[in-house]
Every structure is written in structure tokens, then in C-alpha cells.
Design a protein around this motif. Structure first.
Motif, PDB file in Angstrom:
ATOM      1  N   GLY A 409       0.816  -1.201   0.000  1.00  0.00           N
ATOM      2  CA  GLY A 409       0.000   0.000   0.000  1.00  0.00           C
ATOM      3  C   GLY A 409       0.850   1.251   0.000  1.00  0.00           C
ATOM      4  N   THR A 410       0.177   2.378  -0.126  1.00  0.00           N
ATOM      5  CA  THR A 410       0.895   3.638  -0.324  1.00  0.00           C
ATOM      6  C   THR A 410       1.381   4.275   0.964  1.00  0.00           C
ATOM      7  OG1 THR A 410      -1.233   4.799  -0.286  1.00  0.00           O
ATOM      8  CG2 THR A 410      -0.366   4.159  -2.438  1.00  0.00           C
ATOM      9  N   CYS A 411       0.829   3.891   2.118  1.00  0.00           N
ATOM     10  CA  CYS A 411       1.233   4.573   3.349  1.00  0.00           C
ATOM     11  C   CYS A 411       2.616   4.117   3.785  1.00  0.00           C
ATOM     12  CB  CYS A 411       0.209   4.346   4.457  1.00  0.00           C
ATOM     13  SG  CYS A 411       0.238   2.709   5.197  1.00  0.00           S
ATOM     14  N   GLU A 412       3.264   4.961   4.580  1.00  0.00           N
ATOM     15  CA  GLU A 412       4.628   4.681   5.029  1.00  0.00           C
ATOM     16  C   GLU A 412       4.678   3.409   5.873  1.00  0.00           C
ATOM     17  OE1 GLU A 412       8.713   5.658   5.046  1.00  0.00           O
ATOM     18  OE2 GLU A 412       7.049   6.601   3.962  1.00  0.00           O
ATOM     19  N   GLY A 413       3.627   3.191   6.682  1.00  0.00           N
ATOM     20  CA  GLY A 413       3.593   1.996   7.514  1.00  0.00           C
ATOM     21  C   GLY A 413       3.572   0.725   6.697  1.00  0.00           C
ATOM     22  N   SER A 414       2.816   0.727   5.591  1.00  0.00           N
ATOM     23  CA  SER A 414       2.774  -0.452   4.725  1.00  0.00           C
ATOM     24  C   SER A 414       4.136  -0.726   4.106  1.00  0.00           C
ATOM     25  CB  SER A 414       1.732  -0.249   3.620  1.00  0.00           C
ATOM     26  OG  SER A 414       0.424  -0.229   4.145  1.00  0.00           O
ATOM     27  N   GLU A 415       4.811   0.335   3.664  1.00  0.00           N
ATOM     28  CA  GLU A 415       6.142   0.173   3.064  1.00  0.00           C
ATOM     29  C   GLU A 415       7.132  -0.392   4.081  1.00  0.00           C
ATOM     30  OE1 GLU A 415       8.046   1.754   0.245  1.00  0.00           O
ATOM     31  OE2 GLU A 415       6.488   2.862  -0.831  1.00  0.00           O
ATOM     32  N   LEU A 416       7.056   0.121   5.313  1.00  0.00           N
ATOM     33  CA  LEU A 416       7.978  -0.316   6.343  1.00  0.00           C
ATOM     34  C   LEU A 416       7.756  -1.784   6.690  1.00  0.00           C
ATOM     35  CD1 LEU A 416      10.130   0.342   8.459  1.00  0.00           C
ATOM     36  CD2 LEU A 416       8.304   1.166   9.951  1.00  0.00           C
ATOM     37  N   GLY A 417       6.506  -2.177   6.892  1.00  0.00           N
ATOM     38  CA  GLY A 417       6.212  -3.566   7.199  1.00  0.00           C
ATOM     39  C   GLY A 417       6.588  -4.497   6.060  1.00  0.00           C
ATOM     40  N   ALA A 418       6.296  -4.067   4.838  1.00  0.00           N
ATOM     41  CA  ALA A 418       6.618  -4.887   3.674  1.00  0.00           C
ATOM     42  C   ALA A 418       8.123  -5.054   3.519  1.00  0.00           C
ATOM     43  CB  ALA A 418       6.025  -4.265   2.414  1.00  0.00           C
ATOM     44  N   GLN A 419       8.878  -3.985   3.782  1.00  0.00           N
ATOM     45  CA  GLN A 419      10.326  -4.087   3.652  1.00  0.00           C
ATOM     46  C   GLN A 419      10.897  -5.110   4.618  1.00  0.00           C
ATOM     47  OE1 GLN A 419      12.502  -0.402   3.924  1.00  0.00           O
ATOM     48  NE2 GLN A 419      14.467  -1.439   4.128  1.00  0.00           N
ATOM     49  N   MET A 420      10.429  -5.105   5.868  1.00  0.00           N
ATOM     50  CA  MET A 420      10.913  -6.100   6.821  1.00  0.00           C
ATOM     51  C   MET A 420      10.587  -7.509   6.344  1.00  0.00           C
ATOM     52  SD  MET A 420      10.436  -4.552  10.674  1.00  0.00           S
ATOM     53  CE  MET A 420       8.988  -3.524  10.492  1.00  0.00           C
ATOM     54  N   ALA A 421       9.374  -7.683   5.799  1.00  0.00           N
ATOM     55  CA  ALA A 421       8.957  -9.006   5.334  1.00  0.00           C
ATOM     56  C   ALA A 421       9.828  -9.487   4.174  1.00  0.00           C
ATOM     57  CB  ALA A 421       7.492  -8.973   4.921  1.00  0.00           C
ATOM     58  N   VAL A 422      10.066  -8.619   3.176  1.00  0.00           N
ATOM     59  CA  VAL A 422      10.830  -9.062   2.006  1.00  0.00           C
ATOM     60  C   VAL A 422      12.300  -9.261   2.341  1.00  0.00           C
ATOM     61  CG1 VAL A 422       9.210  -8.018   0.374  1.00  0.00           C
ATOM     62  CG2 VAL A 422      11.187  -6.694   1.143  1.00  0.00           C
ATOM     63  N   ASP A 423      12.831  -8.478   3.279  1.00  0.00           N
ATOM     64  CA  ASP A 423      14.219  -8.692   3.694  1.00  0.00           C
ATOM     65  C   ASP A 423      14.385 -10.057   4.352  1.00  0.00           C
ATOM     66  OD1 ASP A 423      14.974  -6.250   2.715  1.00  0.00           O
ATOM     67  OD2 ASP A 423      14.882  -5.215   4.652  1.00  0.00           O
ATOM     68  N   LEU A 424      13.426 -10.445   5.180  1.00  0.00           N
ATOM     69  CA  LEU A 424      13.481 -11.765   5.808  1.00  0.00           C
ATOM     70  C   LEU A 424      13.328 -12.867   4.765  1.00  0.00           C
ATOM     71  CD1 LEU A 424      11.374 -11.018   8.991  1.00  0.00           C
ATOM     72  CD2 LEU A 424      13.753 -11.759   8.980  1.00  0.00           C
ATOM     73  N   LEU A 425      12.485 -12.634   3.759  1.00  0.00           N
ATOM     74  CA  LEU A 425      12.320 -13.613   2.686  1.00  0.00           C
ATOM     75  C   LEU A 425      13.614 -13.775   1.894  1.00  0.00           C
ATOM     76  CD1 LEU A 425       8.770 -12.647   1.367  1.00  0.00           C
ATOM     77  CD2 LEU A 425       9.404 -14.846   2.377  1.00  0.00           C
ATOM     78  N   GLU A 426      14.264 -12.653   1.589  1.00  0.00           N
ATOM     79  CA  GLU A 426      15.525 -12.726   0.843  1.00  0.00           C
ATOM     80  C   GLU A 426      16.584 -13.477   1.648  1.00  0.00           C
ATOM     81  OE1 GLU A 426      18.805  -9.813  -1.332  1.00  0.00           O
ATOM     82  OE2 GLU A 426      16.993  -8.946  -0.428  1.00  0.00           O
TER      83      GLU A 426
END
Length: 547
Positions: A409-426
Motif C-alpha cells: 500500500g501507499t502509506c509509510e507503515g505499509s512500506e515499512l512492514g513490507a520491507q521487513m517481510a521481504v528482507d526476511l524472505l531474501e
């Protein structure tokens, strides 16, 4: 302003002996200062010990002087009450004197919040079916009964050294349903010398009683002794607010108003309601309690164990630095833990993620300003980048052979949560492309059609972004594009609305990044059934109610 300044918190510390697991949490007990601000007059510290296994020498209950000759608490004694050699005798006489009005005073002066605190303690104890529970310093049995009523414990035993309190507890037990009463029993005993065998209980609890014990460390040693390996120790206790205004109001209420009204209700002459507020302000802090628990048997704590034990304190420090935009302090908190050997993965999952969820929740409830939210989320991104670099650099995970295309989503909170998730996936071995937020959904659909990723991950914290995610899932299912692509969703909006992820046709979802990684590895073949999907039928939007 720290978390504890905004609302009382129960700091949950799981304390190990012999390599036991430790987790620490901060949980909200009541709302921030508002029309019901009087609820904030007191905070609670709740220490929970997990996987404890130790042996302590069982102490004998000492013979006490005749309580009839023990004088009531005098003002001169209150300046050093925890060192008073006759403390235990005075405490027993005091509680005998106020036993019949004790419950009424608790309800009135906590604004009926004391029942909620005990219910929360039962929930956090994680009682399993068949467990044995020991409630020490049980008083009139409120927490003991809560364990019997709100868990599937096989047996719940309440122990107290005050006859008058046990008499009230027994009367309350007689009014219970027979099935509950059969699982519940009371007996007289001393916290410093429990009669029970080693490793005989799954849960040991003490609510608002540890500060009344003559030697708290000796009692904690007894708690450890009777706990089974993997047992939980729940200590519920008051704490002092750190906010100066709330602390001042708390002092007026607990030091002046409550002693007078409670003494009047109880018709008390024992000095109980002079002693009780002083016993809170002069008792151990949370960190001192953790030290006492360590003195009672904790040995050989690793840097990871220390981190997990104190994560609630770190979370408060980090929260304060984030909402103030204090970049140097926030970086130093992170660097300090990484330099001590705490793994980047643990930092992301046990410190960053809970703090992120707290900030997101406070912002939704208008308890922090938009300025504080923006300062915190933007600074948080810097910290996540810093930690994720260390995470990925140190990862030696074998590739899992699955490619992920992620957006949010477009909000900063969504970006922050998504970044943590994809970093753990990587770091877990997934191939990841992360588009971030603000990408038009028609471009997302086109990319998915052209690249056919194994997983399409869409992360959403704001309900306003949900319609686009729902429309994208519907469109992909409707045109039959990429039938082998698993559609995964995550983020706070799905945590707050049970069944929402399934309703919109997602194949998989998880409430926490580590759960997401595990689910995407273990459940790669799971797909939504046609009945779950919203294509061709009226769409419900339960988010407004759940958010």
C-alpha cells in the motif's frame, strides 16, 4: 515521551535458568490519558518466566510472634518498610484486618480494572489443558478463580498465609459451579517455604503480592523450584508512571485520596492503606526485579538471552527515539545490540516488528501525532535498511527456488512492514523483487502476467489500500492469468479483520513476518478455493468495523 508515559504497561519478561528460552513483551493494559484518565494512575509490571528448571533449598516457615501484640503500621516505619524485621507478621495481621472489605476496596479504587488485569495475566500465562497452576499469595482468590474459570487447567491451588483472606476465598469458591470448584483448592502456606515437590507445577503466579513478602528473592527461588521445565512464572505488580504529570496525579491519588477513602470503607485501624501505597513506591523496579530473579537462579545468560529478556525496555527506548526523530539515539540502540552479538533476524522480528505494530496502532487511534508518525516511520526505514544489510550479508540460506514479486500500500507503515517481510524472505533464500508502494495495480497485474512469479506478495496496513488489492486478485483469477502464481497477503489490516484474507481470495497470509516466511516455504502448494473468491458476487468490507 515513552510508552509507559502514554499508558500503563505490563512488561513481560521471560526469565531462564539452564538455557531456557526468554521473550519480552510490552502490552497495553489501559488506554492513554483521556476521559478515563484515572485508569492511568497505576501501571503494572508483569514478569513471566518460561522454561525454568532449578533446585533451591526449601525453607521452613519461621515461627512468628503473636500477631495480637503486633502494633499497626506507624508513620515512622513506612520510610523503610521493606527492611522491617516484623514485616511479614505485620502484613499478615494487616490483611486479616481488612479481609472482609478487601475486594470492595480493590474494585472501587482500581475503577474495576483489577479484574481486567487478572484476566490478562491468565491469558499471558498460556495455560494448557491438563496443567497444574499454583497461585501464591492468593488473597481472596480472585486470580485463582480466574485461572479456574478462564483456562483448562486440571488443578488450581491457591496459597496464602492469611487466614482471613483464605476464609473469604473459601466462601467465594462455594458459590462456584461444582466442576470449577472441584478443580480449585486453597491452603495456608508461606511463599518463602512452599510445601510442594520440585517441578510439580506448570504455572506459578503471584498477583500484587511479591512486594509484601519478607524476602522476595527467597520466594522467587521457591517459585523456580516448584516449576516444571517449560513452566511459566507470572508476577503481576504495580509500577510507578514515568510521566511527571501522571506520576504527580498518581501520588496525590494513591498517597492522599485512596488511603483515606479505603480506610473509611474498611474501618481499618491496622494502617493497611498507609502501608500499601508506600509499599509500591519503595519496592523494586522492573530491572531490579529481573536482577532478583537472576540472583535466585539464573546463570550463564548469552547476549541473545539478555536481549530477549530486556526487549520491552529496548522497545520503549527505541519508541521514544523514533517518535522524537532522534537519529543518533536510535542508531546507537541498534548498534549496541548488533555489536553485542544479537542476530539481525532477532532484531527485526522481536524488536522492530513489535515496535512497528505499536506505532501503527497508536497512529490509528490518534494517540500520536502525524508528525511523530512520520518521524518514526522514516527513521525506522533507515534502521531496517541498516539491520537488513547485516541480515542478508550474514545469511547462508540455500536458495529455495521460488521467486517473489512484492508490492504494498501507499502509506509509510505499509512500506515499512513490507520491507521487513521481504528482507526476511531474501535472507531465507527467496528471490525477491520489491516494487514498494504507489505502483498502479494495472502495472502490477501486467508484471505478474509477463514474469509469472512463483509468489505475488501484497502488503497492506491501511484499509484504504484494500480495494485495489481485492480488485487485483479478482482480475488475476477472472482472466486466469498465472494460475501457478501463489497470491500471498500480509499486513496489519488482515490481522485486524479475521477471515478477510480468505474472503478476498488470497491463497496464503500470516500475521507476523517469520510466520510468513515459514508459511511460504511449508505451504507453497496451497491455493484458495473458488468459494473464497469475490469475483461475481457482492463484496463485503468488514474493515471499517475491525479497524
Amino acid at each position: 515521551m515513552s510508552v509507559k508515559d502514554r499508558f500503563p504497561v505490563a512488561g513481560l519478561t521471560e526469565h531462564p535458568v539452564r538455557g531456557a528460552a526468554i521473550i519480552a513483551r510490552s502490552v497495553q493494559v489501559s488506554k492513554a490519558l483521556n476521559k478515563r484518565f484515572i485508569w492511568n494512575l497505576r501501571g503494572i509490571c508483569e514478569w513471566v518466566t518460561v522454561e525454568v528448571y532449578t533446585h533451591c533449598v526449601m525453607t521452613e516457615v519461621q515461627t512468628q510472634p503473636d500477631e495480637a501484640v503486633i502494633r499497626a503500621w506507624e508513620d515512622a516505619e513506612l520510610s523503610d518498610l521493606h527492611e522491617n524485621e516484623q514485616k511479614s507478621v505485620k502484613v499478615r495481621a494487616m490483611f486479616n484486618a481488612i479481609a472482609r472489605s478487601y475486594d470492595l476496596n480493590n474494585r472501587v479504587h482500581s475503577m474495576w480494572r483489577d479484574e481486567a488485569w487478572r484476566k490478562h495475566a491468565v491469558k499471558r500465562a498460556g495455560v494448557n489443558a491438563g496443567d497444574r497452576v499454583l497461585d501464591v499469595a492468593c488473597g481472596t482468590g480472585d486470580l485463582t478463580q480466574a485461572f479456574a474459570k478462564r483456562s483448562r487447567a486440571r488443578e488450581v491451588i491457591g496459597v496464602d498465609f492469611t487466614e482471613g483472606m483464605l476464609e473469604i476465598a473459601g466462601h467465594k469458591k462455594d458459590r462456584l459451579h461444582r466442576e470449577l470448584g472441584n478443580r480449585l483448592s486453597y491452603e495456608q502456606g508461606d511463599a518463602m517455604g512452599l510445601r510442594f515437590d520440585d517441578q510439580s507445577f506448570d504455572v506459578v503466579s503471584i498477583a500484587f503480592g511479591i512486594r509484601n513478602v519478607q524476602e522476595p528473592s527467597k520466594a522467587i527461588g521457591e517459585f523456580y523450584r516448584v516449576l516444571k521445565p517449560g513452566g511459566r512464572l507470572v508476577i503481576l505488580e504495580f509500577d510507578q508512571p514515568s510521566n511527571p504529570l501522571v506520576r504527580w496525579f498518581n501520588g496525590v491519588y494513591c498517597g492522599t485520596i485512596m488511603p483515606r477513602t479505603a480506610t473509611w470503607i474498611a474501618r481499618d485501624t491496622s494502617g493497611a492503606y498507609k502501608y500499601l501505597p508506600r509499599s509500591v513506591t519503595s519496592f523494586m523496579t522492573r530491572s531490579e526485579m529481573m536482577d532478583a530473579m537472576g540472583d535466585a537462579g539464573r546463570k550463564g545468560i548469552t547476549s541473545t538471552r539478555k536481549f530477549e529478556m530486556s526487549v520491552h525496555v529496548l522497545s520503549e527506548r527505541l519508541f521514544e527515539a523514533l517518535v522524537e526523530g532522534n537519529r543518533s539515539l536510535a542508531r546507537s540502540i541498534v548498534n549496541e545490540q548488533l555489536n553485542e552479538g544479537v542476530s539481525p533476524e532477532l532484531m527485526l522480528t522481536d524488536l522492530f516488528w513489535p515496535t512497528y505494530e505499536m506505532i501503527d496502532k497508536l497512529h490509528r487511534e490518534d494517540q500520536i501525532s502525524s508528525l511523530a508518525y512520520n518521524l518514526s516511520t522514516r527513521l525506522f526505514r533507515v534502521l531496517v535498511d541498516q539491520t537488513s544489510r547485516a541480515l542478508i550479508a550474514g545469511s547462508n540460506a540455500e536458495p529455495v527456488g521460488r521467486n517473489v514479486f512484492a508490492c504494498c500500500g501507499t502509506c509509510e507503515g505499509s512500506e515499512l512492514g513490507a520491507q521487513m517481510a521481504v528482507d526476511l524472505l531474501e535472507a531465507a533464500g527467496f528471490g525477491v523483487r520489491f516494487a514498494g508502494g504507489g505502483v498502479p495495480m494495472d502495472e502490477v497485474r501486467q508484471t505478474v502476467q509477463e514474469s509469472s512469479p512463483d509468489v505475488l506478495l501484497m502488503f497492506c496496513s491501511n484499509p484504504a489500500d484494500l480495494p485495489d488489492i481485492r480488485e487485483t486478485i479478482d482480475a488475476l483469477h477472472e482472466i486466469g492469468a498465472c494460475p501457478n502464481t501463489q497470491i500471498v497477503v500480509g499486513g496489519g489490516v488482515f490481522n485486524r479483520a479475521e477471515g478477510l484474507a480468505e474472503e478476498i481470495g488470497a491463497d496464503l497470509w500470516a500475521s507476523h513476518p517469520l510466520e510468513l516466511v515459514d508459511a511460504m516455504i511449508d505451504d507453497a502448494d496451497i491455493r484458495a478455493t473458488p468459494e473464497q473468491r469475490t469475483v461475481g458476487r457482492t463484496r463485503k468490507t468488514p474493515i471499517s468495523k475491525a479497524a
